[in-house]
Each structure stands twice: as C-alpha cells, then as structure tokens.
Design a protein around this motif. Structure first.
Motif, mmCIF file in Angstrom:
data_model
loop_
_atom_site.group_PDB
_atom_site.id
_atom_site.type_symbol
_atom_site.label_atom_id
_atom_site.label_comp_id
_atom_site.label_asym_id
_atom_site.label_seq_id
_atom_site.Cartn_x
_atom_site.Cartn_y
_atom_site.Cartn_z
ATOM 1 N N VAL A 227 135.054 33.135 40.688
ATOM 2 C CA VAL A 227 136.332 32.929 41.383
ATOM 3 C C VAL A 227 136.414 31.461 41.767
ATOM 4 C CG1 VAL A 227 137.754 33.596 43.345
ATOM 5 C CG2 VAL A 227 136.279 35.296 42.237
ATOM 6 N N GLU A 228 137.466 30.792 41.316
ATOM 7 C CA GLU A 228 137.617 29.371 41.594
ATOM 8 C C GLU A 228 139.086 28.963 41.471
ATOM 9 O OE1 GLU A 228 135.781 26.825 38.642
ATOM 10 O OE2 GLU A 228 136.102 28.307 37.079
ATOM 11 N N ARG B 170 123.523 25.347 49.886
ATOM 12 C CA ARG B 170 124.133 26.397 49.050
ATOM 13 C C ARG B 170 125.567 26.039 48.686
ATOM 14 N NH1 ARG B 170 127.123 30.540 50.826
ATOM 15 N NH2 ARG B 170 126.115 30.697 52.869
ATOM 16 N N LEU B 171 126.342 25.596 49.650
ATOM 17 C CA LEU B 171 127.727 25.231 49.376
ATOM 18 C C LEU B 171 127.797 24.053 48.408
ATOM 19 C CD1 LEU B 171 129.387 25.598 52.891
ATOM 20 C CD2 LEU B 171 129.298 27.250 51.027
ATOM 21 N N GLU B 172 126.872 23.125 48.549
ATOM 22 C CA GLU B 172 126.838 21.988 47.625
ATOM 23 C C GLU B 172 126.573 22.460 46.200
ATOM 24 O OE1 GLU B 172 124.422 17.763 47.006
ATOM 25 O OE2 GLU B 172 123.542 19.368 48.218
ATOM 26 N N LEU B 173 125.609 23.360 46.041
ATOM 27 C CA LEU B 173 125.267 23.852 44.713
ATOM 28 C C LEU B 173 126.391 24.675 44.089
ATOM 29 C CD1 LEU B 173 121.556 24.899 45.368
ATOM 30 C CD2 LEU B 173 122.321 22.997 43.926
ATOM 31 N N LEU B 174 127.119 25.421 44.888
ATOM 32 C CA LEU B 174 128.186 26.267 44.371
ATOM 33 C C LEU B 174 129.452 25.485 44.031
ATOM 34 C CD1 LEU B 174 127.873 29.368 46.728
ATOM 35 C CD2 LEU B 174 127.425 29.321 44.263
ATOM 36 N N GLY B 175 129.633 24.322 44.646
ATOM 37 C CA GLY B 175 130.873 23.596 44.422
ATOM 38 C C GLY B 175 132.066 24.397 44.903
ATOM 39 N N ASP B 176 133.096 24.541 44.067
ATOM 40 C CA ASP B 176 134.287 25.293 44.488
ATOM 41 C C ASP B 176 134.327 26.684 43.868
ATOM 42 O OD1 ASP B 176 134.882 24.724 41.845
ATOM 43 O OD2 ASP B 176 136.815 23.764 42.250
ATOM 44 N N ARG B 177 133.152 27.196 43.501
ATOM 45 C CA ARG B 177 133.079 28.516 42.875
ATOM 46 C C ARG B 177 132.375 29.523 43.775
ATOM 47 N NH1 ARG B 177 131.228 27.513 36.556
ATOM 48 N NH2 ARG B 177 133.119 26.434 35.897
ATOM 49 N N GLU B 178 132.816 30.772 43.673
ATOM 50 C CA GLU B 178 132.086 31.902 44.231
ATOM 51 C C GLU B 178 131.963 32.956 43.140
ATOM 52 O OE1 GLU B 178 130.403 32.095 46.799
ATOM 53 O OE2 GLU B 178 131.259 30.771 48.344
ATOM 54 N N TYR B 179 131.065 33.917 43.372
ATOM 55 C CA TYR B 179 130.729 34.911 42.363
ATOM 56 C C TYR B 179 130.850 36.311 42.948
ATOM 57 C CZ TYR B 179 128.981 30.941 39.731
ATOM 58 O OH TYR B 179 128.885 29.729 39.070
ATOM 59 N N LEU B 180 131.558 37.167 42.239
ATOM 60 C CA LEU B 180 131.762 38.548 42.659
ATOM 61 C C LEU B 180 131.225 39.500 41.613
ATOM 62 C CD1 LEU B 180 135.405 38.452 44.086
ATOM 63 C CD2 LEU B 180 133.298 38.827 45.396
ATOM 64 N N ARG B 181 130.690 40.616 42.100
ATOM 65 C CA ARG B 181 130.154 41.639 41.214
ATOM 66 C C ARG B 181 130.679 42.998 41.653
ATOM 67 N NH1 ARG B 181 125.318 44.672 40.016
ATOM 68 N NH2 ARG B 181 124.633 44.550 42.176
ATOM 69 N N PRO B 182 131.346 43.748 40.790
ATOM 70 C CA PRO B 182 131.783 45.090 41.176
ATOM 71 C C PRO B 182 130.591 45.988 41.445
ATOM 72 C CG PRO B 182 132.138 44.733 38.824
ATOM 73 C CD PRO B 182 131.713 43.411 39.406
ATOM 74 N N LEU B 183 130.650 46.730 42.546
ATOM 75 C CA LEU B 183 129.566 47.629 42.919
ATOM 76 C C LEU B 183 130.034 49.053 42.813
ATOM 77 C CD1 LEU B 183 128.244 45.800 46.131
ATOM 78 C CD2 LEU B 183 127.558 45.458 43.749
ATOM 79 N N GLU B 184 129.115 49.946 42.492
ATOM 80 C CA GLU B 184 129.436 51.378 42.378
ATOM 81 C C GLU B 184 128.419 52.202 43.130
ATOM 82 O OE1 GLU B 184 129.625 52.374 38.276
ATOM 83 O OE2 GLU B 184 131.343 51.085 37.862
ATOM 84 N N GLY C 172 130.138 33.265 33.699
ATOM 85 C CA GLY C 172 130.892 34.503 33.669
ATOM 86 C C GLY C 172 132.379 34.231 33.605
ATOM 87 N N ALA C 173 133.173 35.309 33.407
ATOM 88 C CA ALA C 173 134.621 35.163 33.355
ATOM 89 C C ALA C 173 135.116 34.527 34.644
ATOM 90 C CB ALA C 173 135.262 36.531 33.149
ATOM 91 N N GLY C 174 135.906 33.488 34.520
ATOM 92 C CA GLY C 174 136.311 32.730 35.701
ATOM 93 C C GLY C 174 137.801 32.775 35.933
ATOM 94 N N GLY C 175 138.210 32.198 37.045
ATOM 95 C CA GLY C 175 139.616 32.123 37.366
ATOM 96 C C GLY C 175 139.880 32.563 38.776
ATOM 97 N N GLY C 176 141.026 33.233 38.953
ATOM 98 C CA GLY C 176 141.430 33.632 40.283
ATOM 99 C C GLY C 176 140.769 34.923 40.725
ATOM 100 N N LEU C 177 141.425 35.573 41.670
ATOM 101 C CA LEU C 177 140.894 36.804 42.244
ATOM 102 C C LEU C 177 140.971 37.955 41.244
ATOM 103 C CD1 LEU C 177 142.674 36.382 45.667
ATOM 104 C CD2 LEU C 177 140.201 36.228 45.297
ATOM 105 N N PRO C 178 140.102 38.952 41.401
ATOM 106 C CA PRO C 178 140.174 40.116 40.511
ATOM 107 C C PRO C 178 141.541 40.790 40.584
ATOM 108 C CG PRO C 178 138.112 40.116 41.737
ATOM 109 C CD PRO C 178 138.962 39.031 42.327
ATOM 110 N N ASP C 179 141.925 41.415 39.495
ATOM 111 C CA ASP C 179 143.218 42.101 39.430
ATOM 112 C C ASP C 179 143.256 43.276 40.403
ATOM 113 O OD1 ASP C 179 144.020 40.383 37.417
ATOM 114 O OD2 ASP C 179 143.422 41.755 35.800
ATOM 115 N N GLY C 180 144.436 43.554 40.904
ATOM 116 C CA GLY C 180 144.659 44.761 41.683
ATOM 117 C C GLY C 180 144.343 44.663 43.154
ATOM 118 N N ILE C 181 143.963 43.487 43.640
ATOM 119 C CA ILE C 181 143.649 43.349 45.062
ATOM 120 C C ILE C 181 144.948 43.286 45.868
ATOM 121 C CG2 ILE C 181 142.688 41.826 46.825
ATOM 122 C CD1 ILE C 181 140.482 41.087 45.014
ATOM 123 N N GLY C 182 145.088 44.241 46.791
ATOM 124 C CA GLY C 182 146.278 44.256 47.631
ATOM 125 C C GLY C 182 145.979 44.111 49.109
ATOM 126 N N ARG C 183 144.801 44.549 49.533
ATOM 127 C CA ARG C 183 144.372 44.454 50.928
ATOM 128 C C ARG C 183 142.843 44.594 50.942
ATOM 129 N NH1 ARG C 183 146.763 45.268 56.025
ATOM 130 N NH2 ARG C 183 148.740 45.654 54.976
#
Length: 227
Positions: free
Chosen positions: A185-186, A213-227, A7-18
């Motif tokens: 997110v990485e 689980r942490l070994e398998l994920l390495g330095d990545r985590e995965y986020l999914r927008p929920l509605e 999936g699209a990777g990189g930093g945190l999702p846009d617009g996060i302020g708190r």
C-alpha cells in the motif's frame, strides 16, 4: 529511503468501506497502523480503534505522571490526528493480555462489529509482528470475532528484509513475510503518522527502532489477508 517489496502495490484493498482496528496498547494504532489509518481517513473511509490495555506496563516513560492515565490521553490525541472516528479502550492488564481468554476478548470485538458494521478489521499480523504476546492475543481475538461475523481481516506486516535488518541492528524479534504474500500500500501519509506518533511522547522520545523501521519502509506499508 525507498521501501522494500515486490508484491502487488498501489492503493487500499478493494471493497473497504469501514474499518475497525483492534490493538493491544495505546500507540499500536500510531506506531504500527498509523500510516494505514491516516490513508484510510484521507480516502474517506470511517475508522474506529479498539485498544485492549492502558499500556501501563511499558518500560518507557518519557513524560511525567501515571502511565495508565498519560497513555489514555496520548491515545485520544493521536487518534484525532489520524482521523479516527471512535476509540474504545478497555482495562485488560498490560503485559498479561495473553492470560485473558480469547473468547472474552473476541466478545468485545464482536460487540463493536455490531455497533460499527465494519467491512474490515485491521490488526497486527499473526505472530504480532514484533513478537509481543499481547499483540498476538489481540490478533487471535480479532480472528475469532471476524470469523464469527463474516468480516474480512487485514494483517499489517513487514517485508522479511526489513524485519531481518531491524533484528540484526537492534537484536529485536520482528517477524517478516515474503512480499509476494502481501499487498503493498503506497504512498502512506507518513507526516500524519509522525504527528500521531509525537502525541505518544511517553513512548516515542527514546525509540530508535521505531524511527529506523519507518526509514526502511519509506512510504510503503504491507497488508496480508488473514483467515
């Protein structure tokens, strides 16, 4: 080991302020969300945690003492390690959170939204990731509160390949997602997460699924927008 995903990777999702994280048990903020909360803190994003139970029903007991008391202390120290600014822990029954009406739990989330003014809630993905009914109920409550308040909701999840691998190796019931549905997110600061995990000594000393689980994920985590 390198994490899995396309999936699209990189930093945190846009617009996060708190961010307000809503979880069921002490240690969910570290075992599940710890890499993300540490990354948010490192990025200067204020965070808070609402935890619905004291975790007293756990079958793990790696420290002496009453779990209800021990796990509150562990949560306090772990949150400090992750840079979480505020922790609120309520007294709903561990293992029976699904019996608490969703609107009642959502009202507690709504109150903290009013106090914290988060741009985003952070929760376990629908299905609870691990299949735990308490995790599922915490997410339902956050979904209702987020919908009413007009706040964005992000679900922490696992790529399907990692979930399937864990289920095969340990007989667990993790639910994974197609990485194309997720934002990767990485790199998340795993060392800080591991220090927070160590604060939960009652739960982490005999927890091979967590470490795998942490070994398998390495330095990545995965986020999914929920509605």
């Amino acid at each position: 080991m390198t994490g899995t995903g396309t999936g699209a990777g990189g930093g945190l999702p846009d617009g996060i302020g708190r961010v307000l994280a809503v979880v069921a048990h002490p240690d969910d903020e570290s075992f599940g969300l710890g890499g993300l909360l540490a990354m948010l803190s490192d990025s200067g994003v204020p965070t808070a945690v609402l935890c619905f139970t004291h975790g007293e029903a756990s079958t793990l007991h790696g420290r002496p003492g009453d779990l209800r008391t021990v796990r509150v202390d562990e949560l306090t120290h772990a949150a400090r390690e992750l840079g979480v600014g505020q922790v609120e822990l309520t007294g709903h029954p561990d293992g029976a959170l699904a019996d608490v009406p969703v609107p009642r739990l959502a009202a507690e989330v709504t109150r903290l939204i009013g106090e914290q003014h988060p741009t985003h809630l952070l929760v376990f993905d629908t299905g609870g990731v691990t299949g735990h009914r308490d995790h599922q109920q915490a997410t339902r409550a956050a979904l209702l509160a987020a919908h009413r308040a007009g706040v964005a909701l992000l679900g922490w999840t696992l790529p399907r390949a990692v979930a399937d691998r864990l289920n095969t190796e340990f007989g667990t019931a993790f639910t994974g997602r197609d990485p194309a549905e997720c934002q990767v997110v990485e790199p998340v600061p795993r060392q800080r997460q591991r220090r927070a995990i160590a604060c939960h000594a009652s739960q982490s000393s005999a927890n091979p699924v967590l470490w795998r689980r942490l070994e398998l994920l390495g330095d990545r985590e995965y986020l999914r927008p929920l509605e």
